[in-house]
Design an enzyme around this catalytic site. Structure first.
Site, PDB file in Angstrom:
ATOM      1  N   CYS A  41      26.203   2.188  -6.693  1.00  0.00           N
ATOM      2  CA  CYS A  41      27.461   1.624  -6.194  1.00  0.00           C
ATOM      3  C   CYS A  41      28.386   1.337  -7.388  1.00  0.00           C
ATOM      4  CB  CYS A  41      27.142   0.353  -5.404  1.00  0.00           C
ATOM      5  SG  CYS A  41      28.581  -0.443  -4.716  1.00  0.00           S
ATOM      6  N   ASP A  91      44.552 -36.108 -12.975  1.00  0.00           N
ATOM      7  CA  ASP A  91      43.430 -35.866 -12.078  1.00  0.00           C
ATOM      8  C   ASP A  91      42.185 -35.495 -12.876  1.00  0.00           C
ATOM      9  OD1 ASP A  91      42.035 -35.622  -9.784  1.00  0.00           O
ATOM     10  OD2 ASP A  91      42.872 -33.697  -9.198  1.00  0.00           O
ATOM     11  N   LYS A 149      50.499 -40.122  -3.921  1.00  0.00           N
ATOM     12  CA  LYS A 149      49.828 -38.821  -4.020  1.00  0.00           C
ATOM     13  C   LYS A 149      50.773 -37.702  -3.597  1.00  0.00           C
ATOM     14  CE  LYS A 149      45.668 -38.525  -4.512  1.00  0.00           C
ATOM     15  NZ  LYS A 149      44.404 -39.008  -4.113  1.00  0.00           N
ATOM     16  N   GLU A 188      54.333 -43.442 -13.985  1.00  0.00           N
ATOM     17  CA  GLU A 188      53.539 -42.565 -14.854  1.00  0.00           C
ATOM     18  C   GLU A 188      52.943 -41.447 -14.019  1.00  0.00           C
ATOM     19  OE1 GLU A 188      50.380 -44.964 -16.398  1.00  0.00           O
ATOM     20  OE2 GLU A 188      51.788 -46.442 -17.179  1.00  0.00           O
ATOM     21  N   LYS A 224      49.912 -39.381 -12.509  1.00  0.00           N
ATOM     22  CA  LYS A 224      48.535 -39.688 -12.164  1.00  0.00           C
ATOM     23  C   LYS A 224      47.694 -38.469 -12.535  1.00  0.00           C
ATOM     24  CE  LYS A 224      45.744 -41.561  -8.402  1.00  0.00           C
ATOM     25  NZ  LYS A 224      44.582 -40.762  -8.678  1.00  0.00           N
ATOM     26  N   ASP A 258      31.816 -26.225 -47.478  1.00  0.00           N
ATOM     27  CA  ASP A 258      30.440 -26.575 -47.831  1.00  0.00           C
ATOM     28  C   ASP A 258      30.387 -27.126 -49.248  1.00  0.00           C
ATOM     29  OD1 ASP A 258      28.607 -23.918 -46.146  1.00  0.00           O
ATOM     30  OD2 ASP A 258      29.820 -25.594 -45.433  1.00  0.00           O
ATOM     31  N   LYS A 296      53.552 -49.011 -11.716  1.00  0.00           N
ATOM     32  CA  LYS A 296      52.968 -50.260 -12.219  1.00  0.00           C
ATOM     33  C   LYS A 296      54.071 -51.275 -12.480  1.00  0.00           C
ATOM     34  CE  LYS A 296      49.288 -47.766 -14.591  1.00  0.00           C
ATOM     35  NZ  LYS A 296      48.811 -47.223 -15.851  1.00  0.00           N
ATOM     36  N   TYR A 311      46.408 -44.700 -20.630  1.00  0.00           N
ATOM     37  CA  TYR A 311      47.505 -45.291 -19.857  1.00  0.00           C
ATOM     38  C   TYR A 311      47.384 -46.797 -19.636  1.00  0.00           C
ATOM     39  CZ  TYR A 311      43.947 -43.849 -16.428  1.00  0.00           C
ATOM     40  OH  TYR A 311      42.772 -43.629 -15.772  1.00  0.00           O
ATOM     41  N   CYS A 361      28.757  -0.609   2.910  1.00  0.00           N
ATOM     42  CA  CYS A 361      29.482  -1.008   1.702  1.00  0.00           C
ATOM     43  C   CYS A 361      30.811  -0.252   1.628  1.00  0.00           C
ATOM     44  CB  CYS A 361      28.630  -0.705   0.471  1.00  0.00           C
ATOM     45  SG  CYS A 361      29.514  -0.983  -1.067  1.00  0.00           S
ATOM     46  N   ASP A 388      29.009 -30.644 -50.469  1.00  0.00           N
ATOM     47  CA  ASP A 388      27.898 -30.804 -51.408  1.00  0.00           C
ATOM     48  C   ASP A 388      28.290 -31.690 -52.582  1.00  0.00           C
ATOM     49  OD1 ASP A 388      26.263 -29.307 -49.895  1.00  0.00           O
ATOM     50  OD2 ASP A 388      26.584 -27.436 -50.997  1.00  0.00           O
ATOM     51  N   CYS A 408      25.382  -5.266  -0.921  1.00  0.00           N
ATOM     52  CA  CYS A 408      25.136  -3.836  -0.950  1.00  0.00           C
ATOM     53  C   CYS A 408      23.855  -3.634  -1.774  1.00  0.00           C
ATOM     54  CB  CYS A 408      26.309  -3.115  -1.605  1.00  0.00           C
ATOM     55  SG  CYS A 408      25.886  -1.433  -2.047  1.00  0.00           S
ATOM     56  N   CYS A 423      30.463   2.296  -1.497  1.00  0.00           N
ATOM     57  CA  CYS A 423      29.527   3.425  -1.616  1.00  0.00           C
ATOM     58  C   CYS A 423      28.927   3.846  -0.286  1.00  0.00           C
ATOM     59  CB  CYS A 423      28.411   3.074  -2.604  1.00  0.00           C
ATOM     60  SG  CYS A 423      27.268   1.858  -1.954  1.00  0.00           S
ATOM     61  N   SER A 483      40.053 -49.214  -8.791  1.00  0.00           N
ATOM     62  CA  SER A 483      40.819 -48.008  -8.465  1.00  0.00           C
ATOM     63  C   SER A 483      42.205 -48.425  -7.988  1.00  0.00           C
ATOM     64  CB  SER A 483      40.051 -47.161  -7.455  1.00  0.00           C
ATOM     65  OG  SER A 483      40.313 -47.610  -6.173  1.00  0.00           O
ATOM     66  N   LEU A 484      42.954 -47.511  -7.431  1.00  0.00           N
ATOM     67  CA  LEU A 484      44.321 -47.809  -7.019  1.00  0.00           C
ATOM     68  C   LEU A 484      44.481 -47.561  -5.529  1.00  0.00           C
ATOM     69  CD1 LEU A 484      46.238 -45.931  -9.859  1.00  0.00           C
ATOM     70  CD2 LEU A 484      46.140 -48.409  -9.561  1.00  0.00           C
ATOM     71  N   ARG A 486      33.566 -44.804 -15.663  1.00  0.00           N
ATOM     72  CA  ARG A 486      33.804 -45.870 -14.712  1.00  0.00           C
ATOM     73  C   ARG A 486      32.486 -46.367 -14.078  1.00  0.00           C
ATOM     74  NH1 ARG A 486      37.503 -46.827 -10.087  1.00  0.00           N
ATOM     75  NH2 ARG A 486      38.240 -44.693 -10.149  1.00  0.00           N
TER      76      ARG A 486
HETATM   77  S1  IVH Z   1      46.006 -47.169 -13.987  1.00  0.00           S
HETATM   78  C1  IVH Z   1      43.801 -51.052 -12.631  1.00  0.00           C
HETATM   79  N1  IVH Z   1      47.341 -45.009 -14.574  1.00  0.00           N
HETATM   80  O1  IVH Z   1      43.555 -42.841 -10.935  1.00  0.00           O
HETATM   81  C2  IVH Z   1      44.506 -49.743 -12.611  1.00  0.00           C
HETATM   82  N2  IVH Z   1      45.263 -44.796 -13.414  1.00  0.00           N
HETATM   83  O2  IVH Z   1      42.969 -43.448  -8.162  1.00  0.00           O
HETATM   84  C3  IVH Z   1      43.991 -48.821 -13.607  1.00  0.00           C
HETATM   85  N3  IVH Z   1      44.596 -42.466 -13.009  1.00  0.00           N
HETATM   86  O3  IVH Z   1      40.849 -45.000 -11.559  1.00  0.00           O
HETATM   87  C4  IVH Z   1      44.400 -47.423 -13.408  1.00  0.00           C
HETATM   88  N4  IVH Z   1      46.346 -41.534 -13.964  1.00  0.00           N
HETATM   89  O4  IVH Z   1      41.162 -42.943 -13.093  1.00  0.00           O
HETATM   90  C5  IVH Z   1      46.227 -45.525 -13.988  1.00  0.00           C
HETATM   91  N5  IVH Z   1      48.598 -43.185 -15.195  1.00  0.00           N
HETATM   92  C6  IVH Z   1      47.507 -43.684 -14.629  1.00  0.00           C
HETATM   93  C7  IVH Z   1      46.505 -42.870 -14.061  1.00  0.00           C
HETATM   94  C8  IVH Z   1      45.393 -43.463 -13.452  1.00  0.00           C
HETATM   95  C9  IVH Z   1      45.206 -41.318 -13.336  1.00  0.00           C
HETATM   96  C10 IVH Z   1      43.322 -42.547 -12.278  1.00  0.00           C
HETATM   97  C11 IVH Z   1      42.366 -43.588 -12.776  1.00  0.00           C
HETATM   98  C12 IVH Z   1      42.156 -44.496 -11.607  1.00  0.00           C
HETATM   99  C13 IVH Z   1      42.461 -43.594 -10.455  1.00  0.00           C
HETATM  100  C14 IVH Z   1      42.804 -44.339  -9.213  1.00  0.00           C
END
Ligand code: IVH
Length: 686
Positions: free
Chosen positions: A448, A128, A323, A124, A126, A39, A299, A236, A424, A43, A442, A427, A98-99, A147
């Site tokens: 209980c 979640d 996956k 790489e 993925k 702080d 990629k 990424y 229960c 100040d 219960c 009890c 998306s992928l 997104r």
């Molecule tokens: S590349 C144009 N790299 O997975 C491609 N995506 O199911 C851009 N995700 O929308 C995505 N890990 O939110 C990329 N190492 C990774 C990722 C990744 C997770 C997610 C991402 C994407 C979704 C597709």
């Protein structure tokens, strides 16, 4: 450049730097609740900035930290948008696609066949979580977009700024004017578990997995809460017009050098065998990661090749996801037992032949409720699928077909059909099933054991009365030994009784009693939450306490009146009314009142539109004899005024103490602004 500007220049620079620094500190302090400066240091810097601003009136900026009160920051950000929606929707510079998914070596081979010969593939993890797009302009983070629908997303920059690994500013001269980084926002497992545990305590719905928790968190309008939950992010993908490097891998390396959080698990592979080896390694090793992953992403490394391959309408052709198979195991259901929670809900639990799942051994899993068991026709002796997905508590998700041999032993007739107990298991009270709910309860709240102990555990928990030293085991022991039978008994505990307990001595007794004593100052809204009225969680309790300023007013409220409170529906209202109809509760409340708990709220604070100083901007300058500067600041705010750091024509008056700065005095004289003594001020607000 003339001589004066040469002398001035470093100070102007200093002024700019201080504004930035203090602005960041304000944010860290008031919004994130995590200051990185004392702080005192703050100040000092603020005073220095005020002096510099007085030296350079041409650099006046209404947005300077000297011009607004830090504590208003989050609120004023919110109130900017009159429609009540806080996030701005912004069009993406590049669509967020998306992928395509794959699940086997064959599918990966098929994808590789369509790529140029000898192509390099970057593997790489993925992650979640939720994808995020970060825009950096001249090295400064200016937007953080979700997104959304792929074409436009919500700007959640205030929430993103709570993530320590995301830089707000990159101080380098080798970066392009604009670049974008994409990545995944995640709630680490550990934080997810803490969060769900808190939610369980407060009877709020649990998040099913860290991704849902991250998503819910990112949408919050309160960055302080976001910061507390502890999100993280992995990046990424870098996009932009004038970026260095010819491969994806190089770009990520560059991003790493610029200070971004890039995973170490990235590998350039030359063929499908190498890809499969990467998958095999990470399918096991990912269980040791702090965050959730659900596959890998492949990629094409070369950016020119990426461009050539291009996109379909929904996905890039140059990337594909693989996956991991879901984490499920088949095991024997030995027995179904029942667990009774603090609110009396009876949950069926599967006792299993121990099985290895996501790195841990699982032997108990939830069977949810009677309807679930019946719909799958699950019986002891079955082989059942157990899954640990994102959830903390493993769950049964299915049953294997019964083979003939087993069918014979189970003798599949209606008599063997599963039936939920009608009393229960703890009890013996007759269970009730509330219309429209899947759960059996219960009703024996006061008799209980797990309900009694659960209510005490909730009462002492951190967000309720926050009484240290009374953990689950201690409560259990006190209950067994007759010291605690309800929450009011806590305030009758004696040092000698506590010290006489196993594993506890004088010192623990003192700690526990100190915690109990301190709880008498816990404000009314938290006391209300601590009472454990069904479905009255922390937030609801706050909202109720704001309308009903004391237990006496709340006690007589009708269900209809209660329904007028934001977030209170008929069910909650009925629970509250019922709570106060129960004489046992009234007796406990009377004892808590005698013990000195806060059953009344503080007067509601000024909103800033009330009080004798409403609408006035006041500068404090100099030293005072009756009160400290901070106290005067608080008085100004409490009377509806606004503290400002430097004198301008908008200043209403200056609260002037001894040794007021000469620049300020001069400026006030020039602008004709009144200097008020502290006595005059105190008289005015009296
Ligand atoms: S590349 C144009 N790299 O997975 C491609 N995506 O199911 C851009 N995700 O929308 C995505 N890990 O939110 C990329 N190492 C990774 C990722 C990744 C997770 C997610 C991402 C994407 C979704 C597709």
């Amino acid at each position: 450049m003339d001589l004066f500007s040469q002398i001035e220049e470093p100070e102007r620079e200093e002024l700019r730097a201080l504004r930035k620094e203090l602005e960041e500190q304000n944010y860290k302090y008031y919004v994130l609740n995590a200051p990185t400066m004392s702080d005192r240091e703050f100040d000092e810097k603020m005073h220095r900035l005020q002096d510099l601003e007085a030296m350079f009136p041409d650099m006046f900026d209404p947005k300077s930290p000297t011009q607004h009160v830090g504590s208003d920051l989050a609120e004023s950000r919110k109130s900017k948008d009159k429609s009540g929606k806080t996030f701005q929707t912004v069009k993406h510079k590049y669509p967020m696609l998306s992928l395509a998914n794959s699940y086997s070596r064959e599918e990966i081979e098929e994808w590789v066949r369509k790529l140029p010969q000898g192509v390099e593939i970057v593997c790489e993890l993925k992650y979640d979580g939720l994808s995020i797009s970060l825009w950096y302009e001249h090295g400064v983070l200016v937007r953080a977009l979700t997104r959304g629908d792929g074409q436009q997303g919500d700007d959640v920059i205030d929430n993103i700024k709570t993530i320590p690994s995301i830089p707000w500013r990159i101080e380098r001269n080798d970066i392009p004017d604009f670049f974008e980084l994409r990545g995944e926002v995640l709630l680490p497992w550990e934080r997810f578990e803490v969060l769900n545990k808190e939610r369980e305590e407060q009877e709020e719905p649990l998040f099913a997995n860290p991704r849902n928790a991250a998503s819910g968190t990112l949408k919050l309008q309160d960055p302080r809460e976001v910061a507390r939950r502890g999100l993280d992010a992995y990046l990424y993908y870098m996009l932009g017009d004038h970026l260095p490097g010819t491969t994806h891998y190089e770009r990520l390396e560059t991003a790493k050098q610029w200070g971004f959080h890039i995973s170490d698990a990235i590998k350039v592979c030359k063929n499908v065998d190498e890809v499969m080896a990467y998958i095999a390694y990470w399918d096991t090793e990912r269980k040791n990661l702090p965050v959730a992953t659900d596959g890998i992403v492949l990629k094409v490394n070369n950016l020119a090749q990426q461009e050539e391959l291009g996109f379909t309408a929904k996905t890039p052709r140059w990337a594909i996801a693989y996956k991991f198979p879901a984490e499920k195991q088949l095991t024997l259901l030995k027995e179904i037992t029942y667990q009774v929670g603090r609110t009396g809900v009876v949950t069926p639990v599967a006792n299993l032949e121990p099985v290895q799942l996501s790195g841990t051994i699982v032997q108990r899993a939830t069977l949810h409720n009677e309807d679930f068991i019946k719909s799958l026709d699950i019986r002891p002796g079955d082989r059942v699928w157990v899954e640990k997905g994102g959830e903390i508590i493993p769950k049964i998700v299915g049953r294997a077909d019964r083979n003939d041999e087993m069918s014979a032993t189970l003798s599949l007739n209606d008599e063997m059909m599963y039936s939920f107990p009608d009393v229960c298991p703890e009890c013996g009270a007759k269970l009730v099933r509330v219309e429209g709910e899947a759960a059996w309860r219960c009703p024996n709240e006061a008799g209980c054991p797990p309900q009694i102990k659960g209510k005490i555990e909730h009462f002492v928990s951190r967000k309720a009365m926050n009484i240290d030293g009374l953990g689950e085991e201690t409560i259990d022991m006190f209950y067994q030994n007759g010291l605690l039978k309800n929450i009011a008994d806590i305030y009758d505990l004696k040092a000698e009784d506590i010290a006489a307990q196993e594993r506890l001595g004088e010192k623990s007794a003192q700690n526990i009693l100190a915690g109990i004593e301190a709880s008498k100052n816990v404000p009314w809204s938290r006391v209300l939450f601590a009472l454990g009225i069904r479905m009255v969680g922390e937030t609801t309790a706050k909202k109720i306490a704001r309308v009903y300023n004391s237990i006496d007013t709340l006690q007589w409220a009708t269900a209809e009146q209660l329904c007028a409170i934001e977030d209170v529906g008929p069910q909650i209202a009925e629970n509250i009314v019922k709570y106060f109809e129960d004489l046992r509760n009234l007796e406990i409340l009377e004892r808590l009142r005698q013990a000195g708990l806060q059953f009344e709220g503080e007067a509601s604070p000024f909103t800033g539109n009330e009080g004798v100083l409403a609408g006035q901007s006041i500068v404090i300058s100099g030293t005072f004899s009756h009160h400290s500067r901070d106290e005067y600041k608080a008085m100004i705010e409490a009377n509806g005024g606004k503290n400002v750091g430097s004198v301008s024509k908008k200043t209403s008056f200056i609260l002037a103490g001894e040794n007021m700065g000469p620049e300020k005095r001069k400026k006030a004289e020039d602008l004709g602004i009144r200097l008020m003594t502290e006595d005059e001020f105190l008289e005015m607000i009296k």
